[in-house]
Design a protein around this motif. Structure first.
Motif, short mmCIF file in Angstrom:
data_model
loop_
_atom_site.label_atom_id
_atom_site.label_comp_id
_atom_site.label_asym_id
_atom_site.label_seq_id
_atom_site.Cartn_x
_atom_site.Cartn_y
_atom_site.Cartn_z
N TYR A 112 -46.76 140.27 27.32
CA TYR A 112 -47.80 140.92 26.53
C TYR A 112 -49.17 140.72 27.18
O TYR A 112 -49.98 141.64 27.25
CB TYR A 112 -47.80 140.36 25.12
N ASP A 113 -49.41 139.52 27.69
CA ASP A 113 -50.69 139.20 28.32
C ASP A 113 -50.89 139.99 29.61
O ASP A 113 -52.02 140.28 29.99
CB ASP A 113 -50.77 137.70 28.60
N SER A 114 -49.81 140.36 30.27
CA SER A 114 -49.94 141.13 31.51
C SER A 114 -50.43 142.55 31.26
O SER A 114 -50.85 143.24 32.18
CB SER A 114 -48.61 141.16 32.26
N GLY A 115 -50.34 143.00 30.01
CA GLY A 115 -50.85 144.32 29.65
C GLY A 115 -49.84 145.43 29.74
O GLY A 115 -50.14 146.57 29.42
N SER A 116 -48.63 145.15 30.15
CA SER A 116 -47.64 146.21 30.30
C SER A 116 -46.68 146.31 29.12
O SER A 116 -45.76 147.10 29.15
CB SER A 116 -46.84 145.99 31.59
N ALA A 117 -46.90 145.51 28.09
CA ALA A 117 -45.94 145.45 26.98
C ALA A 117 -46.03 146.64 26.04
O ALA A 117 -45.02 147.24 25.70
CB ALA A 117 -46.15 144.16 26.19
N GLY A 118 -47.20 146.98 25.60
CA GLY A 118 -47.36 148.08 24.65
C GLY A 118 -46.72 147.76 23.31
O GLY A 118 -46.52 146.61 22.95
N PRO A 119 -46.34 148.78 22.55
CA PRO A 119 -45.76 148.54 21.22
C PRO A 119 -44.37 147.92 21.26
O PRO A 119 -43.91 147.36 20.29
CB PRO A 119 -45.71 149.93 20.59
N SER A 120 -43.69 148.01 22.39
CA SER A 120 -42.36 147.42 22.48
C SER A 120 -42.40 145.90 22.39
O SER A 120 -41.38 145.28 22.13
CB SER A 120 -41.67 147.85 23.77
N PHE A 121 -43.58 145.31 22.56
CA PHE A 121 -43.73 143.86 22.43
C PHE A 121 -43.30 143.41 21.03
O PHE A 121 -42.59 142.43 20.88
CB PHE A 121 -45.18 143.44 22.69
N PHE A 122 -43.74 144.12 20.01
CA PHE A 122 -43.45 143.72 18.65
C PHE A 122 -41.97 143.86 18.32
O PHE A 122 -41.41 143.05 17.59
CB PHE A 122 -44.32 144.52 17.67
N ILE A 123 -41.34 144.86 18.90
CA ILE A 123 -39.90 145.03 18.72
C ILE A 123 -39.15 143.87 19.37
O ILE A 123 -38.24 143.29 18.79
CB ILE A 123 -39.44 146.38 19.29
N LEU A 124 -39.55 143.52 20.59
CA LEU A 124 -38.92 142.42 21.29
C LEU A 124 -39.16 141.09 20.58
O LEU A 124 -38.25 140.26 20.46
CB LEU A 124 -39.42 142.34 22.74
N PHE A 125 -40.35 140.89 20.07
CA PHE A 125 -40.68 139.66 19.35
C PHE A 125 -39.84 139.56 18.07
O PHE A 125 -39.30 138.50 17.77
CB PHE A 125 -42.18 139.63 19.01
N ALA A 126 -39.71 140.66 17.34
CA ALA A 126 -38.88 140.67 16.13
C ALA A 126 -37.42 140.42 16.48
O ALA A 126 -36.72 139.67 15.78
CB ALA A 126 -39.03 141.99 15.40
N ALA A 127 -36.95 141.02 17.57
CA ALA A 127 -35.57 140.80 18.01
C ALA A 127 -35.34 139.34 18.39
O ALA A 127 -34.27 138.78 18.10
CB ALA A 127 -35.24 141.71 19.19
N LEU A 128 -36.33 138.71 19.02
CA LEU A 128 -36.23 137.29 19.38
C LEU A 128 -36.09 136.45 18.12
O LEU A 128 -35.21 135.57 18.05
CB LEU A 128 -37.46 136.87 20.18
N CYS A 129 -36.92 136.71 17.12
CA CYS A 129 -36.87 135.93 15.88
C CYS A 129 -35.54 136.13 15.14
O CYS A 129 -34.91 135.17 14.71
CB CYS A 129 -38.04 136.31 14.97
N ILE A 130 -35.11 137.38 15.03
CA ILE A 130 -33.85 137.67 14.34
C ILE A 130 -32.67 137.10 15.12
O ILE A 130 -31.72 136.57 14.54
CB ILE A 130 -33.70 139.19 14.12
N GLY A 131 -32.73 137.19 16.45
CA GLY A 131 -31.67 136.64 17.29
C GLY A 131 -31.52 135.14 17.14
O GLY A 131 -30.40 134.62 17.05
N MET A 132 -32.64 134.42 17.08
CA MET A 132 -32.58 132.97 16.92
C MET A 132 -32.00 132.61 15.55
O MET A 132 -31.22 131.67 15.42
CB MET A 132 -33.96 132.35 17.10
N PHE A 133 -32.39 133.36 14.52
CA PHE A 133 -31.84 133.14 13.18
C PHE A 133 -30.34 133.41 13.17
O PHE A 133 -29.56 132.64 12.61
CB PHE A 133 -32.57 134.03 12.16
N GLY A 134 -29.93 134.49 13.81
CA GLY A 134 -28.51 134.83 13.89
C GLY A 134 -27.69 133.79 14.64
O GLY A 134 -26.58 133.46 14.23
N LEU A 135 -28.24 133.27 15.73
CA LEU A 135 -27.55 132.22 16.48
C LEU A 135 -27.36 130.97 15.64
O LEU A 135 -26.31 130.32 15.69
CB LEU A 135 -28.31 131.88 17.76
N GLN A 136 -28.37 130.61 14.86
CA GLN A 136 -28.26 129.43 14.00
C GLN A 136 -27.17 129.62 12.95
O GLN A 136 -26.39 128.70 12.70
CB GLN A 136 -29.60 129.15 13.31
N ARG A 137 -27.10 130.80 12.35
CA ARG A 137 -26.07 131.07 11.34
C ARG A 137 -24.67 131.05 11.98
O ARG A 137 -23.73 130.50 11.40
CB ARG A 137 -26.32 132.42 10.67
#
Length: 151
Positions: free
Chosen positions: A102-127
């Motif tokens: 994101y800091d490199s400037g090339s992320a755009g709106p897909s950053f938020f999708i990837l961030f949400a996927a990271l959070c949901i993925g970590m929750f899913g792995l724990q379950r």
């Protein structure tokens, strides 16, 4: 009786360092949040301070894994109870990779999708982890049960 003894040991440990962990994590988040506006000049300092908030969580996961490892001496169980610690560290590394992208400037709106996927993925792995380890050790105390006991 065995399960109750396990819960008691885990609850005793969780109550010991709860305040210190919370204070260090909150201070780290506040300082990081304050310095984030100056990230262009102090990028490594901000990331370092942000990392300090995860250190208590990683130590907490390691110690819980050590306590849980004493409940069953199976080699598979011993490896599996350390998995939450490694998930915490991998989650931190992935978070910093996403933030760097994101800091490199090339992320755009897909950053938020990837961030949400990271959070949901970590929750899913724990379950998924909880389901696998409960099959191996029926007396395993999940984090959800531990938090319920702490209240």
């Amino acid at each position: 009786m065995r399960r109750e003894q396990h819960i008691r040991r885990l609850v005793d440990y969780a109550r010991q360092g709860k305040t210190k962990t919370f204070i260090l994590g909150a201070a780290s988040a506040i300082i990081t949040g304050t310095l984030v506006q100056y990230i262009a000049r102090f990028e490594f300092i901000v990331l370092g301070i942000g990392f300090l908030g995860v250190i208590p969580l990683a130590i907490h996961e390691w110690k819980l894994g050590t306590i849980r490892a004493s409940f069953n001496h199976s080699a598979t169980y011993q490896r599996l109870v350390r998995l939450p610690f490694w998930l915490t560290l991998c989650g931190l590394v992935m978070l910093y990779v996403v933030l760097g992208w994101y800091d490199s400037g090339s992320a755009g709106p897909s950053f938020f999708i990837l961030f949400a996927a990271l959070c949901i993925g970590m929750f899913g792995l724990q379950r998924a982890f909880d389901r696998v380890i409960l099959k191996l050790e029926p007396d395993y105390i999940t984090d959800r049960e531990l938090h319920r006991e702490l209240k």
